[in-house]
Design a protein around this motif. Structure first.
Motif, PDB file in Angstrom:
ATOM      1  N   ASN A 163      41.886  40.037  52.572  1.00 39.18           N
ATOM      2  CA  ASN A 163      41.383  41.414  52.542  1.00 39.18           C
ATOM      3  C   ASN A 163      40.084  41.526  51.767  1.00 39.18           C
ATOM      4  OD1 ASN A 163      43.575  42.137  53.991  1.00 39.18           O
ATOM      5  ND2 ASN A 163      44.636  43.199  52.346  1.00 39.18           N
ATOM      6  N   PHE A 164      39.999  40.792  50.679  1.00 40.15           N
ATOM      7  CA  PHE A 164      38.809  40.884  49.857  1.00 40.15           C
ATOM      8  C   PHE A 164      38.033  39.569  49.856  1.00 40.15           C
ATOM      9  CE2 PHE A 164      40.013  44.962  48.472  1.00 40.15           C
ATOM     10  CZ  PHE A 164      41.376  44.949  48.304  1.00 40.15           C
ATOM     11  N   ASN A 165      38.464  38.682  50.715  1.00 42.58           N
ATOM     12  CA  ASN A 165      37.811  37.373  50.799  1.00 42.58           C
ATOM     13  C   ASN A 165      37.616  36.767  49.412  1.00 42.58           C
ATOM     14  OD1 ASN A 165      36.764  35.312  52.440  1.00 42.58           O
ATOM     15  ND2 ASN A 165      34.702  35.868  51.850  1.00 42.58           N
ATOM     16  N   LYS A 166      38.626  36.896  48.596  1.00 38.67           N
ATOM     17  CA  LYS A 166      38.513  36.372  47.242  1.00 38.67           C
ATOM     18  C   LYS A 166      39.469  35.211  47.046  1.00 38.67           C
ATOM     19  CE  LYS A 166      37.988  39.158  43.747  1.00 38.67           C
ATOM     20  NZ  LYS A 166      38.175  40.291  42.789  1.00 38.67           N
ATOM     21  N   PHE A 167      39.015  34.289  46.225  1.00 40.30           N
ATOM     22  CA  PHE A 167      39.816  33.134  45.862  1.00 40.30           C
ATOM     23  C   PHE A 167      40.231  33.290  44.402  1.00 40.30           C
ATOM     24  CE2 PHE A 167      38.927  29.987  49.287  1.00 40.30           C
ATOM     25  CZ  PHE A 167      37.998  30.705  50.003  1.00 40.30           C
ATOM     26  N   TYR A 168      41.434  32.903  44.100  1.00 36.61           N
ATOM     27  CA  TYR A 168      41.923  32.937  42.723  1.00 36.61           C
ATOM     28  C   TYR A 168      42.313  31.524  42.303  1.00 36.61           C
ATOM     29  CZ  TYR A 168      41.982  37.962  43.357  1.00 36.61           C
ATOM     30  OH  TYR A 168      41.612  39.256  43.602  1.00 36.61           O
ATOM     31  N   PHE A 169      41.825  31.147  41.131  1.00 31.37           N
ATOM     32  CA  PHE A 169      42.043  29.795  40.644  1.00 31.37           C
ATOM     33  C   PHE A 169      43.045  29.780  39.503  1.00 31.37           C
ATOM     34  CE2 PHE A 169      38.683  27.157  42.507  1.00 31.37           C
ATOM     35  CZ  PHE A 169      37.934  28.122  43.139  1.00 31.37           C
ATOM     36  N   GLY A 170      43.915  28.794  39.523  1.00 33.26           N
ATOM     37  CA  GLY A 170      44.677  28.499  38.327  1.00 33.26           C
ATOM     38  C   GLY A 170      43.770  27.807  37.322  1.00 33.26           C
TER      39      GLY A 170
END
Lengths: 113, 110
Positions: free
Chosen positions: B94-101
């Motif tokens: 939806n927001f074309n976002k990546f989340y990293f650990g």
């Protein structure tokens, strides 16, 4: 070969100076991103852009600015308002709406002297 | 609560050992999942995508459990060259976002 080029590799900034980090990609990716990584920590999103002439703040945008005048280019300016700019800066790109991961540049290591 | 959480380690294992990393994510809308490898003072590089049915690439096996919202990476027959930090990444369309650990550090010792 396609890829992302960040320059310079190492950058030294004096207190109160603005500096600009370059990020260029020839992958024809729509989306580009800037991350900051501090020693022993994860990546934190500064800014991202999904289309030319448009960009959004990430989680730690204060003290930074960007522009996206061309699809291939997404420079990051670290302003004097950023109080602790010493870090490893990574630029990345991706295709919008596809199940692909990021491609990263090799990074710029910024040090305040 | 962080979007993506990982055990920071370090995991210290002998050569030839099997080691497993887990990662949990908080947003059920997450749609794509990846493991990246980062060597010291280098950029992260894509190790493998993680598919719903699980997937294998040589000595590496990735699993996804959507019900429990976790991702795993199994490394068999560890090599010295596997020493690195492994980052878990989730993508939301939806927001074309990546989340990293924040990464799990692996040290493989002779």
């Amino acid at each position: 070969d396609g890829g992302i080029t960040q320059s310079p590799k190492y950058l030294f900034r004096k207190e109160g100076q603005n500096v600009t980090l370059s990020c260029e990609q020839n992958l024809n990716h729509d989306a580009m991103y800037w991350y900051r990584q501090d020693p022993g920590q994860g990546l934190r999103l500064i800014y991202y852009s999904q289309i030319v002439n448009d960009f959004q703040k990430g989680d730690i945008a204060e003290g930074y600015s960007v522009s996206r005048e061309k699809k291939e280019s997404f420079p990051l300016t670290v302003t004097s308002a950023q109080k602790n700019p010493t870090a490893f800066y990574l630029c990345a790109s991706s295709i919008v709406g596809v199940r692909d991961g990021y491609t990263f540049g090799s990074g710029t290591r910024l040090t305040v002297v | 609560r962080k979007e993506v959480e990982q055990d920071p380690g370090p995991f210290n294992v002998p050569e030839g050992a099997t080691v497993a990393f887990n990662c949990t994510y908080s947003n059920s809308a997450s749609q794509s999942f990846f493991w990246y490898r980062q060597d010291c003072r280098k950029e992260p590089k894509l190790l493998m995508s993680v598919y719903s049915s699980g997937n294998e690439d040589g000595r590496f096996t990735a699993q996804l459990n959507r019900a429990s919202q976790y991702i795993s990476l199994l490394i068999r027959d560890s090599k010295l060259s596997d020493s690195a930090t492994y980052l878990c990444v989730v993508r939301q369309y939806n927001f074309n976002k990546f989340y990293f650990g924040s990464g799990t550090k692996l040290n493989v010792k002779p």
